[in-house]
Structures are given as structure tokens and as C-alpha cells.
Design a protein around this motif. Sequence first.
Motif, PDB file in Angstrom:
ATOM      1  N   VAL A  84       0.842  -1.201   0.000  1.00  0.00           N
ATOM      2  CA  VAL A  84       0.000   0.000   0.000  1.00  0.00           C
ATOM      3  C   VAL A  84       0.876   1.249   0.000  1.00  0.00           C
ATOM      4  CG1 VAL A  84      -1.664   1.356   1.338  1.00  0.00           C
ATOM      5  CG2 VAL A  84      -2.002  -1.107   1.056  1.00  0.00           C
ATOM      6  N   LYS A  85       1.882   1.250   0.849  1.00  0.00           N
ATOM      7  CA  LYS A  85       2.783   2.397   0.960  1.00  0.00           C
ATOM      8  C   LYS A  85       3.469   2.703  -0.371  1.00  0.00           C
ATOM      9  CE  LYS A  85       5.581   5.212   3.482  1.00  0.00           C
ATOM     10  NZ  LYS A  85       5.150   6.298   4.390  1.00  0.00           N
ATOM     11  N   GLN A  86       3.839   1.644  -1.095  1.00  0.00           N
ATOM     12  CA  GLN A  86       4.557   1.819  -2.355  1.00  0.00           C
ATOM     13  C   GLN A  86       3.633   2.034  -3.557  1.00  0.00           C
ATOM     14  OE1 GLN A  86       8.027  -0.975  -2.914  1.00  0.00           O
ATOM     15  NE2 GLN A  86       7.273  -1.827  -1.005  1.00  0.00           N
ATOM     16  N   GLY A  87       2.315   1.985  -3.334  1.00  0.00           N
ATOM     17  CA  GLY A  87       1.380   2.203  -4.425  1.00  0.00           C
ATOM     18  C   GLY A  87       1.386   1.097  -5.460  1.00  0.00           C
ATOM     19  N   LEU A  88       1.552  -0.151  -5.010  1.00  0.00           N
ATOM     20  CA  LEU A  88       1.670  -1.277  -5.926  1.00  0.00           C
ATOM     21  C   LEU A  88       0.345  -1.967  -6.231  1.00  0.00           C
ATOM     22  CD1 LEU A  88       4.905  -2.925  -4.407  1.00  0.00           C
ATOM     23  CD2 LEU A  88       4.733  -1.471  -6.456  1.00  0.00           C
ATOM     24  N   LEU A  89      -0.739  -1.545  -5.547  1.00  0.00           N
ATOM     25  CA  LEU A  89      -2.004  -2.265  -5.654  1.00  0.00           C
ATOM     26  C   LEU A  89      -3.125  -1.402  -6.215  1.00  0.00           C
ATOM     27  CD1 LEU A  89      -1.904  -3.994  -2.143  1.00  0.00           C
ATOM     28  CD2 LEU A  89      -1.205  -4.991  -4.338  1.00  0.00           C
ATOM     29  N   ASP A  90      -4.107  -2.068  -6.816  1.00  0.00           N
ATOM     30  CA  ASP A  90      -5.323  -1.405  -7.276  1.00  0.00           C
ATOM     31  C   ASP A  90      -6.357  -1.379  -6.150  1.00  0.00           C
ATOM     32  OD1 ASP A  90      -4.893  -0.551  -9.876  1.00  0.00           O
ATOM     33  OD2 ASP A  90      -6.655  -1.605 -10.649  1.00  0.00           O
ATOM     34  N   PRO A  91      -7.137  -0.312  -6.013  1.00  0.00           N
ATOM     35  CA  PRO A  91      -8.204  -0.305  -5.005  1.00  0.00           C
ATOM     36  C   PRO A  91      -9.292  -1.299  -5.375  1.00  0.00           C
ATOM     37  CG  PRO A  91      -8.313   1.665  -6.361  1.00  0.00           C
ATOM     38  CD  PRO A  91      -7.042   0.970  -6.735  1.00  0.00           C
ATOM     39  N   LEU A  92      -9.955  -1.827  -4.350  1.00  0.00           N
ATOM     40  CA  LEU A  92     -10.971  -2.868  -4.539  1.00  0.00           C
ATOM     41  C   LEU A  92     -12.383  -2.372  -4.258  1.00  0.00           C
ATOM     42  CD1 LEU A  92      -9.075  -5.811  -2.774  1.00  0.00           C
ATOM     43  CD2 LEU A  92      -9.090  -5.229  -5.206  1.00  0.00           C
ATOM     44  N   ASN A  93     -12.559  -1.076  -4.096  1.00  0.00           N
ATOM     45  CA  ASN A  93     -13.850  -0.540  -3.675  1.00  0.00           C
ATOM     46  C   ASN A  93     -15.011  -0.960  -4.578  1.00  0.00           C
ATOM     47  OD1 ASN A  93     -11.630   1.107  -2.616  1.00  0.00           O
ATOM     48  ND2 ASN A  93     -13.242   2.291  -1.635  1.00  0.00           N
ATOM     49  N   LYS A  94     -14.813  -0.942  -5.895  1.00  0.00           N
ATOM     50  CA  LYS A  94     -15.936  -1.268  -6.779  1.00  0.00           C
ATOM     51  C   LYS A  94     -16.327  -2.742  -6.685  1.00  0.00           C
ATOM     52  CE  LYS A  94     -13.455  -1.976 -11.186  1.00  0.00           C
ATOM     53  NZ  LYS A  94     -13.385  -1.526 -12.598  1.00  0.00           N
ATOM     54  N   TYR A  95     -15.363  -3.582  -6.311  1.00  0.00           N
ATOM     55  CA  TYR A  95     -15.678  -5.004  -6.160  1.00  0.00           C
ATOM     56  C   TYR A  95     -16.352  -5.264  -4.817  1.00  0.00           C
ATOM     57  CZ  TYR A  95     -12.655  -4.930 -10.145  1.00  0.00           C
ATOM     58  OH  TYR A  95     -12.117  -4.618 -11.367  1.00  0.00           O
TER      59      TYR A  95
END
Length: 402
Positions: A84-95
Motif C-alpha cells: 500500500v505504501k509503495q502504491g503497488l495495488l489497485d483499489p478494490l472498492n468497486k468489487y
Amino acid sequence: MALGFSGTARSAEVSFPSWQWGESANASILNKIKEEFERNNSGDILKPINIPYEGFFDKQYSEVRAGSPSDIVTLFDPEMASYVKQGLLDPLNKYMEMAGVSVDQLSVSHKIALKDGNIYGVAFQTNPRALLLNLKLFKDAGVPIPTNVDEFLNAMAEIRNPAKQQFGFYSLSTSGPAQDAYLQTAPIILGFGGSWLKAGKPTANSPQTIAALKFIKKVYDDGLVPRVDSRAAQQLFIDGKIASFVVGPFLVGFTAEQNKETRENIDAIVPPFSGKQSAAVTVFLAIPKAAKNKDAAGRFIAAMLNPKMQEDIVATVNGLPAVKGSIPAGFVEKNPWYRAFVEAGDHAVSYAPEGMEEYGPEIYNIVGPVIEDILFNNKDVDQAANALQSELEEFVAKKKAN
């Protein structure tokens, strides 16, 4: 609950590597989620990839950093914070919305996966640590269930039977990766009210941390724990050779598959350590930004959040669910040992270094060798803790300066 859009033109093969595909209970529920996902998402398939646990996180991180990741990654707490800190992931809010689950319905373990209102990982399972007991071994030795550290030490000594290769307890007793030393000792350190860091400040030489380290050293020096790694110790517990184990509820499921007698004698309590605190290890699923099939991977995670699937996760792997209130009706009554894990989960904290969670892997490599020095090189606990305190203070200062 249909979590797909049958008839939409698409076809994706979602890659999902994990050591969990090789563990029967975990594989069983993951395959159920796979079936749900594929049934409701015509043309999409999930590709399970069973790979060894050893070296898993290093390999996964290298692939993510290189821009060639799998579609679904598996993360423990510190890895979750680091990604998360490194910005390596996509947000999952829509799922989450697709599954009808709001962020405030997620368990407290998700705090580490939240940033700026976005959720970047969903728990496959959370495993708070409680003291799992084989009541038969306590009964055979004529000792009561311990309520404090002194009673616990006495019970361990009474249950120890070299002729039967029988032990009262398991804790770290072999050299290995720094992460293993950190992870195996964290529930005891936290159980005593200690920690390596509090709110980002090193506390390696606090009285509580030192007391925990002295306890770990004593049970090792006195021969009260078997000289095996944690996976071999889990098998010894299943085989009825270890009377108690600070571990997650997943071990009950493994035991049920392999040894009916041990399973029938299982109970659990919150560890009788002075801090009355527990550690939790959460297994998160997340989607890298560079994943090729992000939308299909998100729909797989949505399938995992199906209410029935959440209940099945509890019933199959015995971990705490991602969504609050998902423990099946009557499950605790039928499985009274589970109550201790629910109680532990209510006041458990992540084993990740508090306030510096994203630097967990680096902190493992600082703390792990010191723990091994104490156990295997007979390093004085107070001296080692003071030296470690200085090393951690230097590490934190450098990170804050950058």
C-alpha cells in the motif's frame, strides 16, 4: 447472489499462485470460490498455481516490482502495508460494492489495508493467536489448565516426557529465515504486553519485551519445547505429542483431517501471559496495479465476499471472516474451542511492527537474528535487547529522515 454479468463478451484467465493450494482445507474453500466465480462469470477461469511457501513472498515481490505480477497476490500484514505504501495495488472498492459489502462491515484486521478511503486488500482469513490445548495430555499429567505464567511453566515441565517424545508446549527452537523467528515469537512478545515498536517508537528493551524474551529462552534452555520448525511442530500437535501451541485456528482444521483422537480433545484459551493481549495474522488477497486481468481478479474477490462463502470459510478453515457477523449460526456452540479465538480476535493486534508496518520485512531482518542469538548463541537477554533497541532507533531515524 450473482457476482458476474453472464453474457458479457470477455474471457480472462486469472492467475493465482499460493502455497495455500497445497493445503487441503485452504484448497477446498478456494476451489469453492473458484467454482462460484466461474459459474457467474461466463468465459472467465481462475488458474490455481501451487508453489512452495519457502521464498514465496520474495519471489512475489520481485515479480510485482518488475511489472510482471500474477493477477492475485497473497499478502500477510507487513507485506500488505508495504505494498500500500509503495502504491503497488489497485483499489478494490468497486468489487466491494459489487459484493454488497461496505468498508465499515470489514473486520478490524483491514485497518492495515485502508488508505484515503480506499481498500487495497481483502482478508481471505484472519488467524488470531490463542493457546490451543490437547486436554488429554493435561489430564494424563494431572495438571490443571494454566491461568498464569508460573502455572504454565509448571504444566510444561510435568507434561514433558522424553520417553514418549512428548512436550507441553512449542515455541521457536530452530534456526531459519528471519521472518520465521519474528512471526513465531510475536504472539508471545505481544502476549506479555511487549512489542518491538509502539506507534513507530522502538520498545525492544521494555520490561515486558524482556520478560517475554526470557520466557522464550527459558523454555528452550530447559528442553521444554521440541527442536523442530513450526510446520513440523504442527504435525507433532496433530499426532498428540505437544500439549499446547500458541497458534491460529487453522490448526484445528488440519487436526480434524488427520487425527480424530487429538481433535476430540482440543480446547483453547487466551494465552495466560501477563499482557493479556493477542497477535493476529491476516492472509490478504489483493490485485497488483500491473496485473493483466484486474477486473476478473476483482470479481473473484467479490465472489469470496458472498455471505454463504464467508460462512463456509469459517466452517472450513476456522479462521475469522473478512465480513463482520459472518460466523455461521451455532458454530461456536458446536465448536466451543473457537470462542477463545473470537475473544482473542476482539483484542488482537497485528504482528506487524506498529507504526512502521510497511517496513516489516526490513525489521524482520533486524529482529530475527537477535532472537536467534539469544536462543542459539546464549546471548544475554538484557544485553541483546539493549543493543537491539539502539539498532531499531537508528533504523527508524533513517527512515524518518528520508
